[in-house]
Design an enzyme around this catalytic site. Structure first.
Site, short mmCIF file in Angstrom:
data_model
loop_
_atom_site.label_atom_id
_atom_site.label_comp_id
_atom_site.label_asym_id
_atom_site.label_seq_id
_atom_site.Cartn_x
_atom_site.Cartn_y
_atom_site.Cartn_z
N SER A 1 0.45 5.79 -1.57
CA SER A 1 -0.05 7.01 -0.93
C SER A 1 0.08 6.87 0.58
O SER A 1 0.37 5.79 1.11
CB SER A 1 -1.51 7.27 -1.30
OG SER A 1 -2.34 6.22 -0.82
N GLY B 1 0.82 -1.21 0.00
CA GLY B 1 0.00 0.00 0.00
C GLY B 1 0.85 1.25 0.00
O GLY B 1 0.54 2.23 0.69
N ALA B 2 1.90 1.26 -0.82
CA ALA B 2 2.90 2.33 -0.74
C ALA B 2 2.70 3.45 -1.76
O ALA B 2 3.56 4.30 -1.89
CB ALA B 2 4.31 1.73 -0.93
N TYR C 1 -13.03 -3.39 11.12
CA TYR C 1 -11.70 -2.79 11.05
C TYR C 1 -10.96 -3.01 12.37
O TYR C 1 -9.79 -3.42 12.38
CB TYR C 1 -11.84 -1.30 10.76
CG TYR C 1 -10.52 -0.56 10.73
CD1 TYR C 1 -9.71 -0.59 9.60
CD2 TYR C 1 -10.09 0.17 11.84
CE1 TYR C 1 -8.50 0.09 9.57
CE2 TYR C 1 -8.89 0.85 11.82
CZ TYR C 1 -8.10 0.81 10.68
OH TYR C 1 -6.90 1.48 10.67
#
Length: 408
Positions: free
Chosen positions: A134, A131-132, A293
């Site tokens: 942003s 997930g790099a 979550y």
């Protein structure tokens, strides 16, 4: 000092003259370190004075910093057409002698990722960040890359990942950074990523499990699992298992799992205190996005603990971190209510550059999670004797591939 004279400078501080066999060098971000060629070791402190130094100011006009094939920094004097491994600014260094802090004092919520890595040279190290493209993931990847590491941005959206790569290269054109496809909502994609990474025959020194989904409407992945649980926990769990042999071969290595303090506000046990598997991947009627979550973040911490217990004897440590509460990011994008709340709160939040990913001086604290770069306490149900996440996956219909790979 012949090297200083070669660079066109005179020795301006005889008190700091090095003993025979010693050499001054600099890191990419301007910190001075000392190499002892006789003993083949390096250190930050001057061998005589014990002082730490850093470079002051920019390079003189006509000079440029380069890196050779071994990752060593050297300097090019374009005016006089010569090169040297000695930084021409070494005659103008300034002392850096901070008071030795405690672990809690060293970094805080205003610390930037670049400050965390200040003075560190990651040349030769390989880092994977999920997930790099942003947010926290991007700042982490950029900081590692600008300190010499070979960084792989593991992202679902390849277009956005390539844009992030271009942005990093725009800050330093010699950064070793690349993008690879990884969709945590599809276990086959995780498998393909691991295979593609292994085909590169690289080491793996740091794996940052950062990617996450938040406030998703209920849905099942193609693997038959609730999406938040699979993206935030199970996908990373499977990824680590597939890459654990590479991590162990690369030891000392580290896994950093980005969790959240919201793990405190949930439980995965039933009323009798036993693990309730149905809470991990709930049905549509039992689903609440925030609770899903929180549970996934609790699984992150349990996983990080168990991973460390199993792999630390082989030189692989694991830490869980909380990235911070008052931080604006795009994680809210899946529901307009959260988008509105985050937008209203934005004037009071910190920028992404003000968040540190992990504490790198924690060899004695590896089983503790971190908040604002400091250790914080877990709630009681986060003890190490809780069931390992591998068991949490085994009760689901269809047995996803990750449960067939043991951590041992």
């Amino acid at each position: 000092m012949a090297a200083l004279r070669y660079a066109g400078l005179d020795d301006t501080d005889s008190e700091d003259e090095l003993p025979p066999g010693w050499e001054q060098r600099t890191t990419k971000d301007g910190w001075v370190y000392y190499a002892n060629h006789a003993e083949e070791k390096t250190q930050w402190e001057h061998p005589k004075t014990g002082k730490r130094k850093r470079i002051a100011g920019d390079l003189p006009y006509g000079w440029e910093q380069e890196t050779d094939e071994n990752g060593q920094v050297f300097f090019v004097d374009h005016i006089n057409k010569r090169t040297t491994y000695l930084d021409p600014r070494l005659a103008f260094t300034v002392d850096d002698n901070p008071t030795k802090p405690t672990n809690r004092q060293r970094y805080d919520s205003s610390t930037t990722a670049m400050e965390i890595l200040q003075g560190r040279d990651f040349t030769g190290k390989v880092v994977v960040v999920t997930g790099a493209n942003s947010g926290v993931g991007f700042e982490t990847a950029k900081s590692f890359a600008l300190h010499g590491a070979h960084v792989i941005l593991a992202c679902r959206n390849v277009t956005r990942a390539n844009e992030a790569v271009s942005q990093i290269l725009g800050e330093w054109h010699k950064a070793k950074v690349e993008a690879m496809t990884l969709d945590l909502a599809l276990l086959r994609s995780v498998q393909h990523f691991a295979q593609a990474f292994k085909a590169k025959n690289l080491s793996l020194h740091v794996l940052v499990c950062n990617a996450a989904a938040f406030a998703l409407p209920w849905s099942l992945t193609k693997d038959g699992l609730e999406t938040t649980f699979q993206v935030n926990h199970l996908g990373h769990f499977y990824l680590v298992q597939l890459l654990q042999d590479v991590l162990c071969r690369s030891a000392p290595a580290r896994v950093v799992v980005v969790s959240s303090e919201s793990h405190r506000f949930t439980d995965i046990n039933d009323s009798s205190g036993k693990l309730d598997f149905s809470r991990l991947s709930p049905s549509k009627n039992d689903y609440w996005a925030m609770l899903a979550y929180n549970r996934s973040k609790l699984c992150n911490i349990l996983f990080s603990n168990e991973l460390h217990r199993r792999l630390s004897p082989r030189g692989v440590t694991s830490n869980a971190v909380h990235p911070g509460n008052m931080m604006y990011s795009s994680i809210h994008r899946n529901w307009w209510v959260y988008t509105l709340l985050f937008t209203l709160a934005r004037p009071f939040t910190k920028s992404m550059a003000l968040k540190c990913e992990s504490h790198f001086d924690v060899s004695d604290l590896v089983l503790k999670p971190f908040e604002k770069c400091s250790v914080f306490l877990r709630v009681p149900f986060c003890r190490r004797n809780q069931p390992a996440p591998r068991k949490c996956a085994s009760a689901f219909r269809g047995s996803p591939p990750c449960v067939k790979h043991s951590l041992t």
